[in-house]
Write an enzyme that holds these catalytic residues in place. Structure first.
Site, PDB file in Angstrom:
ATOM      1  N   LYS A 293       0.842  -1.202   0.000  1.00  0.00           N
ATOM      2  CA  LYS A 293       0.000   0.000   0.000  1.00  0.00           C
ATOM      3  C   LYS A 293       0.874   1.247   0.000  1.00  0.00           C
ATOM      4  CE  LYS A 293      -3.816  -2.291   2.438  1.00  0.00           C
ATOM      5  NZ  LYS A 293      -4.527  -2.489   3.717  1.00  0.00           N
TER       6      LYS A 293
ATOM      7  N   GLN B 204      -4.045  -1.166  10.056  1.00  0.00           N
ATOM      8  CA  GLN B 204      -4.070  -2.490   9.426  1.00  0.00           C
ATOM      9  C   GLN B 204      -4.667  -3.522  10.388  1.00  0.00           C
ATOM     10  OE1 GLN B 204      -3.424  -3.136   6.251  1.00  0.00           O
ATOM     11  NE2 GLN B 204      -3.740  -5.326   6.413  1.00  0.00           N
TER      12      GLN B 204
ATOM     13  N   ASP C 236     -10.543   3.706   5.157  1.00  0.00           N
ATOM     14  CA  ASP C 236     -11.044   2.337   5.034  1.00  0.00           C
ATOM     15  C   ASP C 236     -12.574   2.293   5.025  1.00  0.00           C
ATOM     16  OD1 ASP C 236      -9.153   0.194   4.817  1.00  0.00           O
ATOM     17  OD2 ASP C 236      -8.406   0.664   6.827  1.00  0.00           O
TER      18      ASP C 236
HETATM   19  N1  GUN Z   1      -6.864  -6.255   6.684  1.00  0.00           N
HETATM   20  C1  GUN Z   1      -7.365  -6.974   5.655  1.00  0.00           C
HETATM   21  N2  GUN Z   1      -8.021  -6.179   4.786  1.00  0.00           N
HETATM   22  C2  GUN Z   1      -7.917  -4.919   5.264  1.00  0.00           C
HETATM   23  C3  GUN Z   1      -8.372  -3.653   4.805  1.00  0.00           C
HETATM   24  O1  GUN Z   1      -9.029  -3.510   3.754  1.00  0.00           O
HETATM   25  N3  GUN Z   1      -8.049  -2.593   5.589  1.00  0.00           N
HETATM   26  C4  GUN Z   1      -7.351  -2.718   6.739  1.00  0.00           C
HETATM   27  N4  GUN Z   1      -7.111  -1.626   7.451  1.00  0.00           N
HETATM   28  N5  GUN Z   1      -6.921  -3.881   7.207  1.00  0.00           N
HETATM   29  C5  GUN Z   1      -7.198  -4.965   6.463  1.00  0.00           C
END
Ligand code: GUN
Length: 291
Positions: free
Chosen positions: A54, A98, A121
């Protein structure tokens, strides 16, 4: 017959290149660089890779990304304190915590603490509420990425029966909410199936569009789908040294009309939508000088 491949990797590349141009224009017009703060707690290797990717995407798109890394032993109070600092920092536009977080941390308390305008998110209840009501501030990255895939593949969702497998807050629930909205890649009739659903195969066999987000490798087998179905596989499961989806790809592709591969389907789209949300967060927090 073999299904058409829905290529998320190439669509995400196209979206990222459009977004890179928009970021450059935004920076020129405002003098502000969009900034995503990624919070990573603990040593989960998969999470570390996701966050690194990311961040790499951000850098390539001209978005600043900072990593806020903490040990597994962090407490809820300590993480709350850090989230408040990021909330208060005017140079930070987006905050990504995350998941999953270590067991001792109260995940909902942390996600609720993220300032809604920085919640890239779309996990905050205020943003979930706005999205459900059809007036979104942000779109949830994975479900919106699935919609973009359907749109690009020319799939008609209006009046279609979409079956969503899985009821998670990250994918299943928001996916169903988006698909029942009025207009856009929506207007579908939606059924959600989950671990307590009876006769799942009977329901999935009625699907015109099947979104699998159940977290079980190869769960959807050939006998569970009808000919011509469009399959969106959200699953990312490690089996030995291979990544496989929630769909038995080799068998189901012989029956479906279109299908997303794993990897190279939904995953890259989630990351592209995160960039979109980060730019949007920066726009929401920056008054553009009038020309
Ligand atoms: N862990 C797995 N998928 C995601 C996501 O889309 N966002 C975040 N913050 N953590 C994750």
């Amino acid at each position: 017959m073999s299904a058409r491949m829905i290529d998320g990797k190439s669509l995400a590349t196209r979206l990222r290149s459009e977004l890179t141009a928009r970021v450059a224009r935004f920076r020129e017009e405002t003098g502000v660089q969009p900034h995503l703060a990624a919070v990573l707690v603990g040593e989960d290797p998969a999470s570390a890779v996701y966050v690194k990717n990311k961040q790499l995407d951000c850098t390539k798109a001209g978005i600043l990304s900072t990593l806020h890394r903490f040990p597994t032993t962090l407490t809820t109070a300590e993480l709350l304190d850090h989230v408040q600092k990021l909330n208060a920092d005017p140079t930070v536009h987006g905050i990504l915590v995350q998941l999953p977080l270590p067991k001792q941390i109260d995940e909902l308390r942390i996600l609720d603490a993220v300032l809604p305008v920085k919640d890239v998110d779309c996990f905050h209840p205020e943003n979930v509420g706005l999205m459900v009501q059809g007036r979104p501030r942000f779109l949830p990255c994975t479900p919106a990425g699935c919609q973009e895939l359907l749109k690009d593949a020319g799939v008609k969702t209006e009046g279609a029966h979409a079956v969503v497998l899985g009821r998670s807050d990250i994918v299943g629930k928001p996916m169903a909410s988006l698909l029942i909205q009025k207009g856009g890649v929506a207007d579908a009739t939606v059924t959600i199936c989950h671990s307590r659903t009876k006769n799942i195969a009977e329901i999935t066999r009625q699907a015109d569009i099947l979104v699998a987000a159940i977290g079980k490798p190869n769960f959807v087998t050939a006998d569970m789908v009808k000919p011509g179905v469009v399959v969106i596989d959200v699953g990312i499961n490690r089996v030995g040294d291979r990544l496989v989806g929630d769909v038995d790809f080799d068998a189901v592709k012989e029956i479906a009309s279109a299908i997303t591969p794993v990897p190279g389907g939904v995953g890259p789209m989630t990351r592209a939508l995160l960039l979109e949300n980060t730019l949007r967060a920066a726009e929401l927090q920056t008054a553009r000088a009038k020309a």
